[in-house]
Design an enzyme around this catalytic site. Structure first.
Site, PDB file in Angstrom:
ATOM      1  N   ASP A   1      54.154  20.333 145.629  1.00  0.00           N
ATOM      2  CA  ASP A   1      54.524  21.828 145.618  1.00  0.00           C
ATOM      3  C   ASP A   1      55.227  22.116 146.859  1.00  0.00           C
ATOM      4  O   ASP A   1      56.237  22.841 146.477  1.00  0.00           O
ATOM      5  CB  ASP A   1      53.041  22.654 145.623  1.00  0.00           C
ATOM      6  CG  ASP A   1      52.718  23.027 144.232  1.00  0.00           C
ATOM      7  OD1 ASP A   1      53.052  22.226 143.128  1.00  0.00           O
ATOM      8  OD2 ASP A   1      51.583  23.364 144.146  1.00  0.00           O
TER       9      ASP A   1
ATOM     10  N   ASP B   1      44.847  24.771 143.294  1.00  0.00           N
ATOM     11  CA  ASP B   1      46.123  25.035 142.837  1.00  0.00           C
ATOM     12  C   ASP B   1      46.057  25.340 141.345  1.00  0.00           C
ATOM     13  O   ASP B   1      45.293  24.630 140.562  1.00  0.00           O
ATOM     14  CB  ASP B   1      46.764  23.429 142.710  1.00  0.00           C
ATOM     15  CG  ASP B   1      48.045  23.551 142.242  1.00  0.00           C
ATOM     16  OD1 ASP B   1      48.534  24.535 141.680  1.00  0.00           O
ATOM     17  OD2 ASP B   1      48.974  22.492 142.438  1.00  0.00           O
TER      18      ASP B   1
ATOM     19  N   THR C   1      51.826  29.719 139.599  1.00  0.00           N
ATOM     20  CA  THR C   1      51.122  29.902 138.365  1.00  0.00           C
ATOM     21  C   THR C   1      49.927  30.689 138.409  1.00  0.00           C
ATOM     22  O   THR C   1      49.661  31.393 137.435  1.00  0.00           O
ATOM     23  CB  THR C   1      50.217  28.347 138.135  1.00  0.00           C
ATOM     24  OG1 THR C   1      50.127  27.731 139.527  1.00  0.00           O
ATOM     25  CG2 THR C   1      51.238  27.261 137.238  1.00  0.00           C
ATOM     26  N   THR C   2      49.257  30.540 139.522  1.00  0.00           N
ATOM     27  CA  THR C   2      48.170  31.692 139.801  1.00  0.00           C
ATOM     28  C   THR C   2      48.737  33.226 139.573  1.00  0.00           C
ATOM     29  O   THR C   2      47.997  33.852 139.015  1.00  0.00           O
ATOM     30  CB  THR C   2      47.369  31.362 141.129  1.00  0.00           C
ATOM     31  OG1 THR C   2      46.999  30.066 141.332  1.00  0.00           O
ATOM     32  CG2 THR C   2      46.284  32.474 141.315  1.00  0.00           C
TER      33      THR C   2
END
Length: 531
Positions: free
Chosen positions: A393, A59, A92-93
């Site tokens: 998530d 994550d 985010t990634t």
């Protein structure tokens, strides 16, 4: 530069090309760290703390929070990516990858003499066009359970392995649908995540009710009751010291005993009111009766309650009191003066579960509960932490889908569609700003490229196939990560959140533009007063 040096001789200054090179290098470095995490076939990272604690995760949000990033530019990008997670719960990634790629593509043109502000202008034009295309490709749907399961599967498979994701997705969707109320915002705090270091991770399950992490305190109380009334209260059933510093004086032992009896009677009267209510509601049937109290219950009171077949739990957590009244119905009472049947909640099954020396109380089979529990099971701490992060998530993904009322195809399909539309759009622009639009289009393709690369396919070959298929069919085509071939993402049930993509385009463009326009970095901290 000379002025800064004159004011602070210890200042470090990087100008123009050097400043840009430093910033782009930092963005590329952070991108390389997170690159392999993207998508369902992404790899895991192991984080080891100073104390030797291990955390396994893929994550991006967890990684960026836990990594100690020293470089100021990398730290800035990490903060933007974690803000993306705070707002939308995902992406985010992707944020880190797109910012890094925007700067990399811009650097190709800047090295040929193009001014950063012209590229920034192109980025801004491309962002506005990209948001328009996103509006066109989003698919409005009635958010039925099947669609939400697809959204949850897409989100969870990028965090945990496929077998576990398939177990979690039903639990996550059912929990959000249970706490959802028409006309009110969805409150995810009403989904309690309780962990048990027990069995394997695929035993994680959804409970229509609540799990408390303590049990009854009397050995003679029943361990299991069915069809039970639940009394939720915040009343002290034990002798307490006075709040002010006071003392009692008595002349004889009779007076002392009288005082002790009066204090005891005060508590016993309260307990008797609970017993009377139990006798009143359970007289005609063999229903159970459970008292859950936020304050203490002393041994004498526990004894009296146990004799009348009442299960009593004391010192329940404050956050569980609100959840209990939402899960079981009934009211949380702060006084026993006017107890009525209307104050009582109801549960189909209440039982105690022992795990080693720990006790858990399960309150299950509630009718239309507005607060529910996800019981996370796993063999060790790493697994439990990983599942909890994935569940958070997943919950946010479903909440976003319901609130947006629409979804967008995943598997890199949206990025391919936007990139192709931007290449066509750049011809309508005049001047060198079109180079910025081209750089933006190329940068967006990093998402499908990395998805293909992480799945073990040749990224150039895969992206060419997907772009060709998209041009021919005019459908939103993504990458099938099992075969490396193009596929229609909507037919495969791969859906992403609209709000995540929208936030992604906004935040990445703003930060990449700001970093590009930096032409001087001054590290001029406070110098010592002694010189």
């Amino acid at each position: 530069m000379a002025v800064v040096k004159a004011v602070n001789s210890k200042a470090e200054v990087a100008r123009a090309q050097a400043a840009l090179a430093v910033n782009i290098c930092a963005a590329r470095g952070l991108q390389d760290v997170l690159r392999t995490n993207l998508g369902p076939k992404g790899t895991l990272k192991m984080l080891v703390s100073g104390a030797g604690d291990i955390k396994l995760t893929k994550d991006g949000n967890v990684l960026l929070h836990e990594m100690q990033i020293q470089h100021p530019t990398a730290s800035l990008i990490a903060k933007v990516a974690t803000a993306q997670d705070d707002i939308t719960g995902d992406g985010t990634t992707s944020t880190v990858l797109i910012i890094g790629e925007l700067l990399k593509q811009a650097d190709l043109y800047i090295s040929e003499g193009l001014h950063p502000s012209i590229i920034a202008e192109g980025f801004e034009a491309a962002k506005i066009k990209a948001l328009e295309i996103l509006e066109e490709v989003k698919i409005k749907k009635e958010m039925k359970r099947e669609i939400l399961l697809d959204v949850a599967r897409t989100s969870l498979r990028t965090k945990v392995h496929a077998e576990l994701a398939d177990v979690l997705m039903e639990a996550v969707v059912d929990s959000v649908l249970a706490v959802r109320r028409p006309g009110y915002p969805i409150d995810l705090f009403m989904v309690e995540i309780m962990e048990m270091k027990h069995k394997s991770e695929t035993d994680t399950k959804f409970i229509r009710g609540l799990v408390l992490d303590h049990g009854a305190r009397h050995p003679n109380m029943k361990k299991r009751v069915e069809n039970a009334f639940i009394l939720i209260c915040n009343v002290s059933l034990e002798y307490e010291k006075t709040e002010v510093n006071s003392g009692f004086f008595y002349k004889t032992t009779e007076e002392k005993e009288k005082l002790v009896k009066a204090e005891r009677k005060f508590i016993e009267d309260r307990v008797q009111k609970i017993i009377d209510l139990k006798d009143n509601v359970c007289a005609q049937s063999n229903k159970g009766f459970v008292v859950i109290n936020q304050k203490g219950i002393d041994p004498f009171s526990l004894d009296a309650l146990a004799k009348h077949g009442i299960i009593a739990l004391r010192r329940a957590k404050r956050r569980n009191m609100e959840r209990l009244s939402l899960a079981c119905g009934g009211l949380a009472v702060n006084s026993l003066e006017d107890l009525t049947v209307d104050c009582l909640g109801h549960a189909g099954l209440v039982y105690e579960y022992m795990l080693g020396e720990e006790k858990f109380t399960f309150i299950e089979d509630c009718v239309n509960p507005r607060s529910v529990t996800l019981l996370v099971r796993g063999p060790n701490k790493h697994t439990l932490t990983q599942i909890k992060d994935a569940i958070r998530d997943g919950l946010r993904a479903i909440k976003n889908a319901i609130e947006d009322g629409c979804v967008v195809p995943g598997a890199g399909a949206v990025e391919v569609a936007i990139a192709e539309a931007l290449v066509r759009y750049k011809h309508s622009l005049k001047g060198r700003a079109r180079l910025g639009v081209q750089a933006f289009a190329d940068a967006l393709l990093i998402i499908p490229k990395v998805l293909a690369q992480n799945s073990g396919y040749d990224l150039q070959e895969t992206i060419v196939k997907v772009q060709a298929e998209h041009s021919e069919s005019k459908q939103l085509v993504g990458i099938d990560l099992n075969t490396g071939e193009p596929m229609v993402a909507a037919d495969a049930g791969i859906w992403d959140n609209y709000c995540v993509k929208k936030q992604l385009l906004h935040s990445c463009t703003v930060i990449a533009t700001n970093i590009l326009l930096v032409d001087e970095i001054m590290r001029a901290g406070m110098s010592s007063l002694r010189g």
